[in-house]
Write an enzyme that holds these catalytic residues in place. Structure first.
Site, PDB file in Angstrom:
ATOM      1  CE  LYS A 614     -12.106 -43.371   8.567  1.00  0.00           C
ATOM      2  NZ  LYS A 614     -13.133 -44.091   9.390  1.00  0.00           N
ATOM      3  N   GLY A 616      -8.259 -39.998  13.648  1.00  0.00           N
ATOM      4  CA  GLY A 616      -8.084 -40.553  14.997  1.00  0.00           C
ATOM      5  C   GLY A 616      -8.994 -39.879  16.010  1.00  0.00           C
ATOM      6  CB  THR A 617     -11.937 -37.623  15.637  1.00  0.00           C
ATOM      7  OG1 THR A 617     -12.686 -38.505  14.805  1.00  0.00           O
ATOM      8  CG2 THR A 617     -11.260 -36.566  14.791  1.00  0.00           C
ATOM      9  CB  THR A 618     -13.301 -42.681  17.175  1.00  0.00           C
ATOM     10  OG1 THR A 618     -13.838 -42.226  15.942  1.00  0.00           O
ATOM     11  CG2 THR A 618     -14.363 -43.384  17.981  1.00  0.00           C
ATOM     12  CB  SER A 712      -8.402 -43.454   6.324  1.00  0.00           C
ATOM     13  OG  SER A 712      -9.233 -43.876   7.363  1.00  0.00           O
ATOM     14  CG  HIS A 836      -6.690 -55.280   9.573  1.00  0.00           C
ATOM     15  ND1 HIS A 836      -5.431 -55.030  10.068  1.00  0.00           N
ATOM     16  CD2 HIS A 836      -7.467 -55.587  10.641  1.00  0.00           C
ATOM     17  CE1 HIS A 836      -5.427 -55.193  11.368  1.00  0.00           C
ATOM     18  NE2 HIS A 836      -6.660 -55.530  11.760  1.00  0.00           N
TER      19      HIS A 836
END
Ligand SMILES: Nc1ncnc2c1ncn2[C@@H]1O[C@H](COP(=O)(O)OS(=O)(=O)O)[C@@H](OP(=O)(O)O)[C@H]1O
Length: 881
Positions: A614, A616-618, A712, A836
């Site tokens: 969670k 931002g690794t993707t 997240s 969201h």
């Protein structure tokens, strides 16, 4: 009229005289030559073995023979005090490279005894306690002088520690330039004389520390080195351990009153003088007996905390009883000798059996006499244990598929059945260790299916050398045990031609390498060869001698059990070894030699994106994959873009499975393979495993505010319809107590634990140097991915420099940066990334700020130590917002 002798005579008479003479000379010459060849052949192959069988009896220890007065006061022992210490030794060494220091460490390591080394320095002194507990149960000084000349303050600390926790001290007298005569040892009532040459060492049978070592025998001959120190004392606290005679004449001349016969070379201090027990060694570990006495001292002085078991298991494999050159194989007399040696060994090691490996293809491939030997062996098959090799001794890693391997195994099994060889031992060995480690999956599968193999052995895991590091593991339910060598190989056939000479073998047996293997290793599977049992029958000599020697000098209980039981025993003793640790086969020449030529280490990643989840690794994964020379892994059907190899059950599938996830690069120096599995970051197994396989890999991690990361994850779980997340507010989750239901505590843990960044980063830094670690700011990746990607490329040193500026664009409807496609449109990450959801509630935010404060403080220290800037979120957290 017919002449006497008939037609032949007539024919003979017709031959001219010179021809007859020549023929007779030729015939004579030929027979002489044949006799000579035969004599030579017999002398080479069938000479009686050139060694005497080892002596049958060991001398018994006899107190009356003790040259010292039977002092026998009770040593100071208080096991209760010692119960508060860790089972570890503190070793004070002179420097990181000092020889004896390294030998001490190696010996402790070989016996799997924990230790920590400290370099003796002037002022600084290591901490000895931890919350009221002693960190060490033994202290060792490589050099006695360093102990005696210690700073008073430190010496007091150490002495008090030893007294409080009943911890003893071992020390070795270092080399001295001067000839010390009657030199007092510190303030102790003990005196020493140095630089002596000694011979004929014996042990004091009444010395209380003897446990592994058995007194009774005398080691005849000069002791190694000319710098021995001996000890003298009249105080009752001192009990001699070992003594020897001096052969230094100068010393005898100088000390006319000194009895030349017995001098104490190892002295035990029973603790009656100042309450601390010690053992002083008058020389280093070069003398084989000192290694045993050192281990006994460790056991004794640590009150058993650093002790060894006396049980030793032994299995002697004869690797391939039919594979050998003509002229070097066994004949009938050798087989008989093998059987009778086996029964003699059985008297020393109950139930002892030689374990015979076979490749049926080579049966009857000797000369006539040797082929009879093969038959005698088979007629006596019931005398031995048997295990299969490959049918034609082919190396399994050269087979690309399992079915051809199976075919070969079936041939060998058929041979076994036809010749009365048992087939249910469950043990097999691969020629040259091929396929066992590095693992060749088809071998394991074929072994299981054809033979029902459950146990094997190898010298190659993790590496051939040093042997003390060899370990076991279990793969596909087959136990792989470490194997030892006894110094005999296919080419060691005659005692006089033993590499390094006969004395080298004798040395190895009588206290040297082979003997020490018995001491240090609780399970010994030895590899020998057919040729060691024909010819001079060196293996019979070696094993009978070493076992005899072990029994004369130690109290070890030698045992044997069939391989399958041995495997179970091994993992009962060492359960922590069950799981393998895979290494890079290309980092070891020997491993590479037994690895399929169809496999390549180019299919292993050069860098890993490790998470945490969670952050931002993707996005980073997607952006990296846009680079023309960065190739990501293939997706997994179960875990999508992540391989998740190092952290879970996938790891046990092995590296072949892992490598299938990567393309073969067309230019391996230019192209960079990588994978990202966000689960790697906070799993404590991963850094060690990753480093073992990819020691040169670069590691990339991304951090965001841990509170946001936790939130997240909570939202992620809600989106995946997790009942606990749906039924509890985020506040309820993160504040759940220890009394909360398990499922709630688990969710809390998954939310909070990865965010303890400093803890996890330290774990990675224990294995990888800081120069291989890149810590990215996840906020920057989100708001300014171009700079982040610039920084990442620079760190990876990947070429060419890819211009992300023109390939990434902010997408207002997604609210994130996305990839610009050739059409000019943007391609964003899926709906599950950039979800969201309502902002975090203030109470929860406050709670988490407090919760993470100590971890964030640690993180700021760590980043400062690494010379890195603190991200904005961290500054704000430290400022208290
Ligand atoms: N460019 C871009 N596009 C979409 N999302 C982005 C991007 N950059 C960063 N992020 C943030 O990445 C968060 C998801 O993190 P991960 O990819 O590491 O999640 S996962 O662990 O793989 O599930 C995701 O978290 P959520 O906002 O909670 O969904 C995003 O905030």
């Amino acid at each position: 009229m017919t002449t006497r002798g008939g037609p032949s005579m007539k024919w003979a008479l017709r031959i001219p005289q010179p021809y007859i003479k020549r023929a007779i000379i030729l015939a004579l010459g030929f027979s002489l030559l044949s006799i000579w060849i035969l004599a030579y052949y017999v002398s080479q192959t069938k000479q009686n073995p050139r060694w005497e069988p080892p002596q049958a009896n060991c001398k018994l220890a006899d107190s009356k023979a003790n040259p010292f007065f039977p002092v026998r006061p009770q040593p100071m022992r208080d096991a209760a005090k010692n119960s508060r210490t860790q089972p570890a030794a503190l070793v004070f060494v002179e420097s990181a490279y000092s020889k004896l220091g390294q030998e001490i460490a190696a010996l402790l390591e070989a016996n799997r005894l924990k230790y920590k080394t400290e370099i003796v320095s002037g002022k600084s002194f290591p901490s000895l306690t931890e919350v009221g507990h002693g960190k060490y149960s033994l202290v060792i000084f490589e050099n006695l002088n360093k102990y005696l000349l210690m700073d008073k303050w430190n010496r007091d600390i150490l002495d008090r520690y030893c007294l409080e926790f009943n911890v003893g001290i071992i020390s070795f007298v270092g080399k001295s330039e001067d000839n010390l005569l009657n030199k007092r040892v510190g303030d102790f009532p003990l005196f020493m004389h140095s630089n002596l040459r000694l011979k004929d060492c014996s042990l004091n049978p009444d010395c209380p520390l003897l446990y592994l070592t058995r007194a009774g025998e005398t080691w005849r001959g000069n002791l190694p080195g000319e710098d021995w120190t001996i000890f003298q004392s009249n105080h009752t606290t001192y009990e001699p351990v070992a003594y020897a005679k001096t052969s230094s004449l100068e010393y005898v001349h100088m000390n006319e009153n000194v009895d030349r016969s017995f001098h104490v070379t190892v002295m035990q201090d029973l603790g009656l003088y100042d309450g601390i027990q010690r053992v002083f060694f008058g020389n280093d570990l070069n003398f084989w007996l000192h290694r045993l006495l050192f281990l006994d001292s460790a056991t004794y002085l640590s009150q058993g905390k650093l002790s060894l078991s006396l049980e030793r298991f032994i299995l002697v494999d004869i690797d391939d009883i039919f594979v050998g050159k003509v002229g070097t194989r066994m004949q009938t007399s050798d087989v008989k000798a093998l059987i009778s040696a086996q029964s003699r060994l059985g008297a020393l090691v109950p139930g002892f059996r030689f374990n015979l490996g076979f490749s049926g293809y080579f049966y009857h491939s000797g000369d006539d006499v040797e082929d009879v030997g093969d038959d005698v062996l088979l007629a006596n098959a019931h005398e031995f244990w048997w295990f299969p090799h490959m049918w034609a001794h082919t190396q399994p890693h050269t087979f690309t598929n399992e079915s051809s391997l199976r075919e070969q195994m079936i041939l060998n099994k058929r041979f076994a059945k036809e010749h009365g060889i048992p087939t249910d031992g469950g043990y097999a060995v691969a020629p040259h260790h091929s396929g066992v480690y590095p693992v060749h999956v088809p071998l394991y599968e074929a072994w299981r299916k054809v033979w029902g193999i459950k146990v094997t052995s190898t010298e190659e895991y993790p590496h051939l050398r040093p042997p003390r590091h060899r370990r076991g593991f279990i793969y596909k339910n087959i136990m792989v045990l470490p194997r030892q060598t006894c110094g005999l190989f296919t080419h060691t056939i005659f005692i006089d031609k033993y590499p390094g000479g006969r004395s080298r073998l004798e040395e190895s047996i009588h206290g040297g390498e082979l003997f020490q293997t018995f001491i240090n290793s609780r399970v010994n599977i030895f590899m020998t060869h057919l040729s060691n049992y024909g010819n001079d029958r060196l293996a019979l000599y070696t094993f009978e001698s070493v076992i005899k020697f072990v029994q004369c000098w130690t109290n070890l209980q030698l045992k044997t059990v069939p391989p399958l039981e041995l495997g179970k025993k091994y993992f009962d003793l060492y359960p922590e070894e069950v799981n393998p640790v895979w290494q890079n086969p290309c980092d070891d020449k020997r491993h590479l030699a037994i690895w399929s030529k169809y496999k390549t280490c180019d299919r292993l990643p050069r860098f890993l994106v490790i998470g945490p989840q969670k952050t931002g690794t993707t996005a980073l994964y997607a952006f990296l994959s846009m680079h023309p020379n960065i190739l990501s892994n293939f997706p997994s059907s179960k875990t999508f873009e992540e391989v998740q190899f190092f952290n879970g059950a996938n790891y046990y599938r092995g590296i072949d499975w892992y490598m299938e996830f990567f393309p073969t690069p067309s230019n391996s120096s230019l192209q960079y393979l990588f994978e990202k599995s966000a689960t790697y970051f906070d799993n404590e197994l991963v850094p060690k495993r990753a480093h073992a396989l990819l020691p040169r890999a670069k590691i990339v991690t991304i951090l965001i505010n841990p509170a946001r990361r936790a939130y997240s994850w909570y939202q992620h779980m809600r989106a995946h319809a997790d009942a606990v997340a749906l039924n509890h507010s985020f506040y309820q989750v993160v504040t759940a107590t220890d009394e909360a239901p398990r499922s709630l505590r688990d969710l809390k843990n998954r939310c909070l634990s990865p965010g303890k960044y400093a803890v996890h980063l330290e774990m990675w830094l224990n294995h990888y140097p800081a120069s291989q670690l890149l810590i990215l700011d996840g906020d920057q990746l989100r708001t300014d991915p171009v700079s982040t990607m610039w920084k990442t490329q620079k760190f990876l040193k990947v070429k060419p420099h890819f211009d992300y500026d023109s390939h990434l664009r902010y997408d207002p409807s997604k609210g994130f940066y996305c990839q610009v496609m050739p059409s000019g449109k943007t391609k964003c990450l899926g709906r599950s990334k950039g979800r969201h959801y309502p902002p975090m509630e203030n109470d929860t935010e406050k709670f988490l700020s407090n919760y993470y404060l100590p971890y964030n403080v640690e993180l700021s220290k760590l980043l400062t130590r690494l010379g890195q800037q603190l991200p904005d979120w961290l500054r704000e957290e430290l400022r208290g917002r």
